[in-house]
Enzyme design. Structure first.
Site, short mmCIF file in Angstrom:
data_model
loop_
_atom_site.label_atom_id
_atom_site.label_comp_id
_atom_site.label_asym_id
_atom_site.label_seq_id
_atom_site.Cartn_x
_atom_site.Cartn_y
_atom_site.Cartn_z
N LYS A 1 -4.72 -13.82 -7.33
CA LYS A 1 -5.15 -15.16 -7.75
C LYS A 1 -4.26 -15.63 -8.90
O LYS A 1 -4.29 -15.07 -9.98
CB LYS A 1 -6.60 -15.16 -8.22
N GLY B 1 -4.45 -11.39 -18.87
CA GLY B 1 -5.04 -12.61 -19.40
C GLY B 1 -5.60 -12.35 -20.79
O GLY B 1 -5.16 -11.43 -21.48
N THR C 1 -8.08 -11.35 -23.92
CA THR C 1 -8.95 -10.21 -24.23
C THR C 1 -10.40 -10.57 -23.94
O THR C 1 -11.18 -9.74 -23.47
CB THR C 1 -8.76 -9.80 -25.70
N GLU D 1 -4.09 -6.06 -19.00
CA GLU D 1 -3.00 -6.44 -19.91
C GLU D 1 -3.49 -7.67 -20.65
O GLU D 1 -3.59 -8.75 -20.06
CB GLU D 1 -1.73 -6.79 -19.12
N CYS E 1 2.25 -13.26 -24.49
CA CYS E 1 1.27 -12.31 -25.00
C CYS E 1 1.86 -11.45 -26.11
O CYS E 1 1.17 -11.07 -27.04
CB CYS E 1 0.76 -11.44 -23.87
N GLU F 1 -4.95 -14.93 -31.93
CA GLU F 1 -3.80 -15.28 -31.10
C GLU F 1 -3.79 -16.80 -30.93
O GLU F 1 -4.75 -17.38 -30.41
CB GLU F 1 -3.96 -14.60 -29.74
P1 NAD Z 1 -7.46 -16.28 -19.24
O1 NAD Z 1 -8.00 -14.93 -19.53
O2 NAD Z 1 -8.29 -17.44 -19.54
O3 NAD Z 1 -7.09 -16.40 -17.69
C1 NAD Z 1 -6.31 -15.47 -17.02
C2 NAD Z 1 -6.68 -15.47 -15.57
O4 NAD Z 1 -8.03 -15.03 -15.42
C3 NAD Z 1 -6.62 -16.82 -14.89
O5 NAD Z 1 -6.13 -16.64 -13.60
C4 NAD Z 1 -8.07 -17.27 -14.87
O6 NAD Z 1 -8.37 -18.15 -13.83
C5 NAD Z 1 -8.78 -15.96 -14.66
N1 NAD Z 1 -10.16 -15.91 -15.15
C6 NAD Z 1 -10.75 -16.68 -16.11
N2 NAD Z 1 -12.04 -16.31 -16.25
C7 NAD Z 1 -12.26 -15.29 -15.40
C8 NAD Z 1 -13.38 -14.48 -15.10
N3 NAD Z 1 -14.55 -14.63 -15.74
N4 NAD Z 1 -13.25 -13.52 -14.18
C9 NAD Z 1 -12.08 -13.33 -13.56
N5 NAD Z 1 -10.99 -14.06 -13.78
C10 NAD Z 1 -11.07 -15.04 -14.69
O7 NAD Z 1 -6.07 -16.31 -19.97
P2 NAD Z 1 -5.01 -17.47 -19.95
O8 NAD Z 1 -5.43 -18.46 -20.96
O9 NAD Z 1 -4.71 -17.91 -18.59
O10 NAD Z 1 -3.71 -16.66 -20.44
C11 NAD Z 1 -3.45 -16.45 -21.75
C12 NAD Z 1 -3.82 -15.03 -22.15
O11 NAD Z 1 -3.16 -14.07 -21.35
C13 NAD Z 1 -3.39 -14.75 -23.55
O12 NAD Z 1 -4.42 -14.12 -24.26
C14 NAD Z 1 -2.22 -13.80 -23.39
O13 NAD Z 1 -1.99 -12.99 -24.48
C15 NAD Z 1 -2.58 -13.07 -22.17
N6 NAD Z 1 -1.41 -12.47 -21.51
C16 NAD Z 1 -1.23 -11.11 -21.58
C17 NAD Z 1 -0.13 -10.52 -20.99
C18 NAD Z 1 0.07 -9.02 -21.06
O14 NAD Z 1 0.86 -8.50 -20.30
N7 NAD Z 1 -0.61 -8.32 -21.93
C19 NAD Z 1 0.80 -11.30 -20.33
C20 NAD Z 1 0.61 -12.67 -20.27
C21 NAD Z 1 -0.52 -13.25 -20.87
#
Ligand code: NAD
Length: 792
Positions: A192, A244, A246, A266, A300, A397
């Site tokens: 997804k 995504g 934390t 991650e 991230c 963050e």
């Molecule tokens: P997010 O957690 O809001 O969303 C990430 C993904 O999860 C999206 O596809 C979203 O639709 C989905 N999602 C949202 N709620 C969900 C739920 N309850 N159950 C399952 N899936 C759900 O994060 P974001 O705002 O899209 O991305 C930014 C974050 O990602 C930042 O905190 C960043 O640090 C992190 N990130 C981490 C890495 C890593 O490798 N550690 C890499 C890139 C981004």
């Protein structure tokens, strides 16, 4: 403007990349996309759609399907159908498909780069030169792992069906980090994309068709968090891989607790960028640009906390402000733009709100004199000075082009500041003294350290976090390991605790003085805080002895003792091996006594009891042997650089031991944990704790430093819960019934500690393939990748 004017200002002219190719691609598909399930495009069952827009212009790019429960069910079913044949195809067969995907990414690189820039807002320079080449490299690298799978992952098998959820900041790159290793190992996937950035994943689906990938091997379902949640809760998904925030990672950990689904997370970060006074300051300035203004800071592992040694702070900040004046924010398709658009208005608002809070809390804001574009989702590069470590902007963050700076005086202070965060993803450190850099790097609690460099990535080098930045690695051998499991785990019977018989009225005929085993904390025997004890009875119900009934306070004391024993983690592997050999020697000297105790507790025959003691001695030898052999690796990424992959201890591990094999089970878990440099708080077999309490004297006489092994007897699940909830415990190992496994997984979300459980299955403690060597050591360590560039 005349040529003379141009020479005078040396200003950049516009250098726009054409969007025509991507626009045509969208138009040919009616700018509307269904779901990619079972190798075909299907309409969403409930016919919901949402828009994907270009954040630089706010214009709609396409309508994207919102997948609901029937769609997720269909995708999982398609993946399930496809999986056996995909695994059976064998590594070399899968390698050819991955190779074809790598080639197709290269062949369509321009379209992919432009589409990504339109959808996400990141500069074309980055998608063209970084994202898409890294995607191709990822598929090439994993074509290699597929080719070598049968020999390099002997005895392992794929999990089966894998659900993968990615964020919007590196849409296609994150897709490749997820899909390439999963397919190489023989899994099939449902991926997804993030709702803001689905387009390149949909184009990738077309590439899968073009590559002739069997239907159902890759399924792309689009939608928002609700679709993600359906995947998380789905009963027929074997493993989840999430990248995504934390916050959502925590929700997922809680939701999957006890489901038996394998999980890698991650998550976010607040990574330090450390400048020592002997750094090449001009290079470090360019480093800052790449650390926090790459991808608008929506990274991230962005170096978002600038830590500068006090003596060079003013000079450095002056240079930085001057450099910030020259940065260019604007049309992401312009090849001479440094900073593109923020992904969406909601993200822009979050940045603005956190910046306002920074100002409110007293930090000093600085932005360049020029204005950002008035239209579209843009934010200027921003620097905060005079920031207190406790300020919101220093802790949270921001995920935008905002840098907070602080100063330090000594390397120790730099390390303390760097580690002053619950996250632990990455760090960048700048010093021309390599010995200083290599001294500091292992002290940083994070998964990646870049020396005199930043934001370097390669498929051969694992990437992932410590602490609240998640667990699991992507890339390299350790990334592949997250997509396989040992074959033997499939056939295990269910775990059952050994029931306690009713205590008979008659005490065991010991004839001696009554002994109550105390707890063992910080190298000393300690009375339990509760002031109560628990009877230990034989198989026939005769009372053998009493042990202390440990509680929350005892666990806290034990964790504190383990924390103070931190020097064990820095002791040489040779020394740790010596201590473990000595333990084995001293246990051997008391072989008969331990065997007698086992017989008395469990009712085992003499030969069986003796066999268990012998096996425990052997396990200690094995742990000692491994202490200096479970080494890391040196990767050569395709640049002038070596990457040192170091296996580091996790820190403090809580261990709840099985009720059976009271001596062997305890030793099989505790010995490898301390061999790798961890300190442990162990809860011995609840039913038969005396083998562990008898070990106190062996530990005392074997030079095990105080606090390295702490033992708290009592009710396993109550004590394990306290350990799982404790913020200073870094990992929890639990062997027990399925409900207990679920409980510790759920309770561990506070600091996102790593958990390792038996999934409610019974391991064979006498079988070395199940309980000795890499299978345990891998859980006792985490990989840190230290990047060291070389050359003038
Ligand atoms: P997010 O957690 O809001 O969303 C990430 C993904 O999860 C999206 O596809 C979203 O639709 C989905 N999602 C949202 N709620 C969900 C739920 N309850 N159950 C399952 N899936 C759900 O994060 P974001 O705002 O899209 O991305 C930014 C974050 O990602 C930042 O905190 C960043 O640090 C992190 N990130 C981490 C890495 C890593 O490798 N550690 C890499 C890139 C981004």
């Amino acid at each position: 403007m005349t040529v003379a004017d141009v020479f005078e200002t040396l200003d950049y002219g516009p250098a726009p990349e054409s969007a025509a190719l991507a626009q045509a691609w969208l138009a040919e598909r009616g700018a509307k996309f269904g779901l990619f399930i079972g190798g075909a495009w299907v309409e969403p069952a409930e016919s919901g759609w949402f828009d994907s827009t270009n954040p630089a212009t706010s214009q709609k790019l396409a309508a994207i399907a919102q997948a609901t429960a029937p769609d997720v069910d269909a995708a999982v079913a398609a993946a399930r159908r496809a999986q056996p044949a995909w695994a059976k195809l064998g590594g070399p067969g899968r390698a050819r498909h991955l190779y074809a995907l790598a080639r197709l990414v290269q062949k369509h690189s321009r379209l992919l780069a432009v589409l990504e820039t339109l959808d996400n807002g990141k500069p074309i320079r980055e998608t063209r030169d970084i994202d898409i080449p890294l995607v191709a490299r990822h598929f090439y690298h994993h074509a290699g792992w597929a080719q070598l799978f049968e020999t390099q992952f002997a005895g392992q098998e794929p999990h089966g069906v894998v659900g993968q959820i990615v964020p919007w900041n590196f849409p296609l790159l994150m897709l490749s980090w997820k899909i390439a290793p999963a397919l190489a190992a023989g899994n099939t996937v449902i991926l997804k994309p993030a709702e803001f950035t689905s387009l390149t994943a949909l184009l990738f689906a077309e590439l899968c068709q073009e590559a002739g990938l069997p239907p159902g091997v890759v399924n792309i379902v689009t939608g928002d968090g609700a679709t993600g949640a359906l995947m998380v809760d789905h009963g027929d998904i074997d493993k989840l891989a999430f990248t995504g925030s934390t916050e959502v990672g925590r929700i997922i950990r809680r939701a999957t607790a006890g489901s038996g689904k394998a999980l890698t997370l991650e998550l976010g970060g607040k990574s330090p960028f450390m400048v020592f006074d002997d750094a090449d300051l001009d290079s470090a300035i360019e480093g800052v640009v790449d650390a926090i203004w790459f991808n608008q800071g929506q990274v991230c592992c962005a170096g978002s906390r600038l830590l500068i040694q006090e003596s060079v702070a003013e000079t450095f900040l002056d240079k930085l402000r001057a450099r910030m004046e020259t940065l260019r924010v604007g049309d992401p398709l312009d090849k001479s733009v440094d900073i593109g658009a923020i992904v969406a208005p909601i993200q822009l608002q979050r940045i603005e709100q956190l910046v306002a809070q920074g100002v409110e809390e007293g930090a000093e804001l600085w932005q360049p004199s020029w204005a950002k574009p008035a239209e579209g989702c843009f934010y200027p590069p921003t620097l905060f000075t005079n920031v207190q470590p406790a300020a919101t902007i220093a802790r949270e963050e921001i995920f935008g082009p905002v840098l907070v700076s602080m100063t330090f005086r000594t390397p120790d202070e730099a390390v303390a500041l760097a580690n002053n965060t619950p996250y632990g993803l990455a760090a960048s450190l700048w010093s021309e003294t390599l010995s200083l850099a290599l001294d500091v790097a292992p002290k940083l609690k994070c998964g990646v350290v870049w020396i005199n460099s930043t934001n370097l990535f390669d498929a051969a080098c694992g990437f992932g976090g410590y602490r609240e930045s998640g667990f699991g690695r992507e890339g390299g051998r350790e990334g592949m390991a997250a997509y396989v499991r040992p074959k033997w785990r499939r056939k295990l019977p269910a775990y059952a605790d050994i029931p306690k018989p009713a205590e008979s009225a008659k005490p065991a005929p010991s004839g001696g003085i009554d002994r109550t085993a105390k707890l063992y904390i910080g190298g000393k025997q300690a009375r339990p805080d509760s002031g109560t004890s628990r009877p230990v009875v034989s198989a026939k119900g005769a009372r053998l002895a009493q042990v202390g009934d440990g509680n929350r306070k005892d666990i806290r004391n034990a964790v504190e003792a383990a924390r103070k024993a931190e020097s064990w983690s820095r002791a040489t592997a040779h020394l740790r091996a010596q201590v473990l050999y000595y333990l084995a020697e001293n246990l051997d000297a008391r072989h008969a006594e331990f065997a007698t105790r086992l017989r008395a507790m469990t009712g085992a025959r003499a030969a069986a009891a003796s066999k268990e003691v012998e096996a425990a001695i052997d396990r200690l030898f094995s742990a000692a042997a491994w202490a200096d052999k479970f080494d890391g690796a040196v990767h050569s990424a395709p640049m002038r650089n070596v990457t040192l992959a170091m296996n580091e201890p996790l820190g403090i591990i809580g261990i709840a031991c099985p009720s059976e094999a009271p001596l062997l089970g305890f030793v099989s878990l505790v010995a490898p944990a301390i061999a790798m440099g961890n300190r442990v708080v162990a809860i011995p077999s609840e039913r038969y704790p005396l083998s562990a309490t008898d070990l106190y004297q062996v530990l005392d006489t074997s030079d095990v430093p105080a606090g390295v092994v702490n033992i708290v007897t009592g009710e396993r699940d109550a004590l394990a819960r306290v350990l799982a909830e404790h913020d200073q415990v870094d990992a929890l190992w639990y062997v027990g019934p399925a409900e207990g496994c679920a409980m510790v997984e759920r309770a561990s979300v506070g600091n996102m500690k790593q958990t390792w459980t038996n999934d409610g299955k019974a391991w064979d403690w006498f079988d070395p393939t199940q309980s000795e060597g890499a299978v345990v050591l891998g859980h006792a360590t985490q990989v840190k990748n230290i990047w060291v560039p070389y050359g003038e």
